[in-house]
Structure formats: structure tokens, C-alpha cells
Design a protein around this motif. Sequence first.
Motif, PDB file in Angstrom:
ATOM      1  N   LEU A   1       0.800  -1.224   0.000  1.00 44.57           N
ATOM      2  CA  LEU A   1       0.000   0.000   0.000  1.00 44.57           C
ATOM      3  C   LEU A   1       0.837   1.281   0.000  1.00 44.57           C
ATOM      4  O   LEU A   1       0.385   2.301  -0.500  1.00 44.57           O
ATOM      5  CB  LEU A   1      -0.933   0.020   1.223  1.00 44.57           C
ATOM      6  N   ALA A   2       2.026   1.217   0.583  1.00 40.81           N
ATOM      7  CA  ALA A   2       2.840   2.421   0.726  1.00 40.81           C
ATOM      8  C   ALA A   2       4.107   2.307  -0.114  1.00 40.81           C
ATOM      9  O   ALA A   2       4.676   1.220  -0.259  1.00 40.81           O
ATOM     10  CB  ALA A   2       3.220   2.639   2.190  1.00 40.81           C
ATOM     11  N   GLY A   3       4.547   3.460  -0.627  1.00 37.08           N
ATOM     12  CA  GLY A   3       5.799   3.489  -1.374  1.00 37.08           C
ATOM     13  C   GLY A   3       6.990   3.434  -0.436  1.00 37.08           C
ATOM     14  O   GLY A   3       8.016   2.831  -0.745  1.00 37.08           O
ATOM     15  N   SER A   4       6.845   4.063   0.734  1.00 41.55           N
ATOM     16  CA  SER A   4       7.915   4.032   1.731  1.00 41.55           C
ATOM     17  C   SER A   4       7.325   4.217   3.119  1.00 41.55           C
ATOM     18  O   SER A   4       6.239   4.780   3.284  1.00 41.55           O
ATOM     19  CB  SER A   4       8.952   5.126   1.458  1.00 41.55           C
ATOM     20  N   LEU A   5       8.062   3.729   4.099  1.00 40.60           N
ATOM     21  CA  LEU A   5       7.680   3.873   5.497  1.00 40.60           C
ATOM     22  C   LEU A   5       8.889   4.382   6.266  1.00 40.60           C
ATOM     23  O   LEU A   5       9.996   3.856   6.111  1.00 40.60           O
ATOM     24  CB  LEU A   5       7.256   2.523   6.096  1.00 40.60           C
ATOM     25  N   ASP A   6       8.672   5.417   7.072  1.00 41.79           N
ATOM     26  CA  ASP A   6       9.719   5.928   7.954  1.00 41.79           C
ATOM     27  C   ASP A   6       9.262   5.738   9.390  1.00 41.79           C
ATOM     28  O   ASP A   6       8.093   5.973   9.713  1.00 41.79           O
ATOM     29  CB  ASP A   6       9.985   7.411   7.692  1.00 41.79           C
ATOM     30  N   PHE A   7      10.194   5.342  10.253  1.00 43.14           N
ATOM     31  CA  PHE A   7       9.898   5.075  11.653  1.00 43.14           C
ATOM     32  C   PHE A   7      10.793   5.916  12.545  1.00 43.14           C
ATOM     33  O   PHE A   7      11.967   6.091  12.260  1.00 43.14           O
ATOM     34  CB  PHE A   7      10.142   3.598  11.984  1.00 43.14           C
ATOM     35  N   GLU A   8      10.210   6.402  13.633  1.00 38.38           N
ATOM     36  CA  GLU A   8      10.987   7.129  14.635  1.00 38.38           C
ATOM     37  C   GLU A   8      10.377   6.856  16.002  1.00 38.38           C
ATOM     38  O   GLU A   8       9.175   7.032  16.196  1.00 38.38           O
ATOM     39  CB  GLU A   8      10.957   8.631  14.352  1.00 38.38           C
ATOM     40  N   ARG A   9      11.195   6.409  16.934  1.00 35.50           N
ATOM     41  CA  ARG A   9      10.737   6.201  18.310  1.00 35.50           C
ATOM     42  C   ARG A   9      10.894   7.506  19.069  1.00 35.50           C
ATOM     43  O   ARG A   9      11.916   8.166  18.971  1.00 35.50           O
ATOM     44  CB  ARG A   9      11.531   5.096  18.986  1.00 35.50           C
ATOM     45  N   ARG A  10       9.860   7.853  19.828  1.00 38.49           N
ATOM     46  CA  ARG A  10       9.878   9.085  20.611  1.00 38.49           C
ATOM     47  C   ARG A  10       9.469   8.792  22.050  1.00 38.49           C
ATOM     48  O   ARG A  10       8.652   7.915  22.290  1.00 38.49           O
ATOM     49  CB  ARG A  10       8.920  10.120  20.017  1.00 38.49           C
ATOM     50  N   PRO A  11      10.028   9.565  22.994  1.00 34.49           N
ATOM     51  CA  PRO A  11       9.670   9.350  24.402  1.00 34.49           C
ATOM     52  C   PRO A  11       8.283   9.908  24.714  1.00 34.49           C
ATOM     53  O   PRO A  11       7.800  10.841  24.058  1.00 34.49           O
ATOM     54  CB  PRO A  11      10.747  10.116  25.165  1.00 34.49           C
ATOM     55  N   LEU A  12       7.666   9.322  25.714  1.00 33.25           N
ATOM     56  CA  LEU A  12       6.355   9.770  26.158  1.00 33.25           C
ATOM     57  C   LEU A  12       6.286   9.594  27.666  1.00 33.25           C
ATOM     58  O   LEU A  12       6.600   8.524  28.180  1.00 33.25           O
ATOM     59  CB  LEU A  12       5.257   8.931  25.492  1.00 33.25           C
ATOM     60  N   ARG A  13       5.899  10.636  28.382  1.00 34.74           N
ATOM     61  CA  ARG A  13       5.758  10.552  29.839  1.00 34.74           C
ATOM     62  C   ARG A  13       4.278  10.761  30.184  1.00 34.74           C
ATOM     63  O   ARG A  13       3.666  11.751  29.817  1.00 34.74           O
ATOM     64  CB  ARG A  13       6.603  11.603  30.538  1.00 34.74           C
ATOM     65  N   TRP A  14       3.732   9.794  30.902  1.00 32.84           N
ATOM     66  CA  TRP A  14       2.373   9.884  31.423  1.00 32.84           C
ATOM     67  C   TRP A  14       2.489  10.358  32.864  1.00 32.84           C
ATOM     68  O   TRP A  14       3.234   9.778  33.648  1.00 32.84           O
ATOM     69  CB  TRP A  14       1.701   8.521  31.397  1.00 32.84           C
ATOM     70  N   SER A  15       1.756  11.404  33.218  1.00 31.05           N
ATOM     71  CA  SER A  15       1.790  11.932  34.585  1.00 31.05           C
ATOM     72  C   SER A  15       0.386  11.900  35.175  1.00 31.05           C
ATOM     73  O   SER A  15      -0.586  12.293  34.515  1.00 31.05           O
ATOM     74  CB  SER A  15       2.299  13.378  34.583  1.00 31.05           C
ATOM     75  N   PHE A  16       0.299  11.452  36.426  1.00 35.48           N
ATOM     76  CA  PHE A  16      -0.971  11.361  37.132  1.00 35.48           C
ATOM     77  C   PHE A  16      -0.796  11.940  38.521  1.00 35.48           C
ATOM     78  O   PHE A  16       0.274  11.832  39.116  1.00 35.48           O
ATOM     79  CB  PHE A  16      -1.432   9.901  37.235  1.00 35.48           C
ATOM     80  N   GLU A  17      -1.860  12.510  39.075  1.00 31.87           N
ATOM     81  CA  GLU A  17      -1.761  13.112  40.401  1.00 31.87           C
ATOM     82  C   GLU A  17      -1.603  12.073  41.508  1.00 31.87           C
ATOM     83  O   GLU A  17      -1.130  12.379  42.592  1.00 31.87           O
ATOM     84  CB  GLU A  17      -2.948  14.024  40.680  1.00 31.87           C
ATOM     85  N   SER A  18      -2.006  10.834  41.212  1.00 31.83           N
ATOM     86  CA  SER A  18      -1.905   9.774  42.214  1.00 31.83           C
ATOM     87  C   SER A  18      -1.997   8.416  41.529  1.00 31.83           C
ATOM     88  O   SER A  18      -2.369   8.321  40.355  1.00 31.83           O
ATOM     89  CB  SER A  18      -3.045   9.894  43.229  1.00 31.83           C
ATOM     90  N   ALA A  19      -1.684   7.363  42.288  1.00 29.56           N
ATOM     91  CA  ALA A  19      -1.830   6.006  41.774  1.00 29.56           C
ATOM     92  C   ALA A  19      -3.298   5.709  41.473  1.00 29.56           C
ATOM     93  O   ALA A  19      -3.626   5.066  40.477  1.00 29.56           O
ATOM     94  CB  ALA A  19      -1.269   4.994  42.769  1.00 29.56           C
ATOM     95  N   ASP A  20      -4.204   6.215  42.308  1.00 34.37           N
ATOM     96  CA  ASP A  20      -5.642   6.021  42.048  1.00 34.37           C
ATOM     97  C   ASP A  20      -6.053   6.674  40.730  1.00 34.37           C
ATOM     98  O   ASP A  20      -6.832   6.108  39.967  1.00 34.37           O
ATOM     99  CB  ASP A  20      -6.490   6.599  43.187  1.00 34.37           C
ATOM    100  N   ALA A  21      -5.524   7.887  40.459  1.00 38.35           N
ATOM    101  CA  ALA A  21      -5.852   8.578  39.203  1.00 38.35           C
ATOM    102  C   ALA A  21      -5.332   7.786  38.006  1.00 38.35           C
ATOM    103  O   ALA A  21      -6.003   7.695  36.967  1.00 38.35           O
ATOM    104  CB  ALA A  21      -5.277   9.987  39.212  1.00 38.35           C
TER     105      ALA A  21
END
Length: 93
Positions: A13-33
Motif C-alpha cells: 500500500l505504501a511506497g515508503s515507510l519511515d519510523f521514529e521512536r519518541r519518548p512519552l511521559r504519562w503523569s498522574f496526580e496519584s496512583a488512584d488517578a
Amino acid sequence: GREEVVRERFDGLAGSLDFERRPLRWSFESADAMLKFYGETAGPGLAHAVARRRGQGADPRGVRRARRGVQQATDGSVEIDGEYLLVVARRRG
């Protein structure tokens, strides 16, 4: 994301594919949240496990054991370091 899965799904389906890994930080006010968020937004398997965990009350030590990369601050907030896969698919031609 897994590059091999993307390649399989875009095969032919695609002529080319480019990949890049990026960081992601999930932040929550508490463990319950954090447990509430994952319980409401995760896939069925994880949502069920989170619901069981919430019924027992959020145990930050258990959360850390269950999720690699979870960090709990002294104020009770929780952060999870992860990553995502950015994929750019270009048309043929």
C-alpha cells in the motif's frame, strides 16, 4: 508500536515507510488517578486487571511492580516513562 506489524499492514500500500521512536511521559496526580485512567481507556484485558486492582485500593508498590518504568514521587504523584512509534507512510510514485 512494532515496526514489523506496521510493515505487514502497509504491505503493497505504501511506497515508503519511515519510523521514529519518541519518548512519552504519562503523569498522574496519584496512583488512584492512574488506575482510573487505565480502567476507563485501556483495552479489555488491562481494564479488567485495573478494575480488580482498584477494588483493592491503589497500592503504589503494586503499581510499580505491575508497570515497568513507574515512578512515584513523595507527593503521591505517579509518572510512567514510555515511548511511541511515529510512522510516516508515503504513497507510491
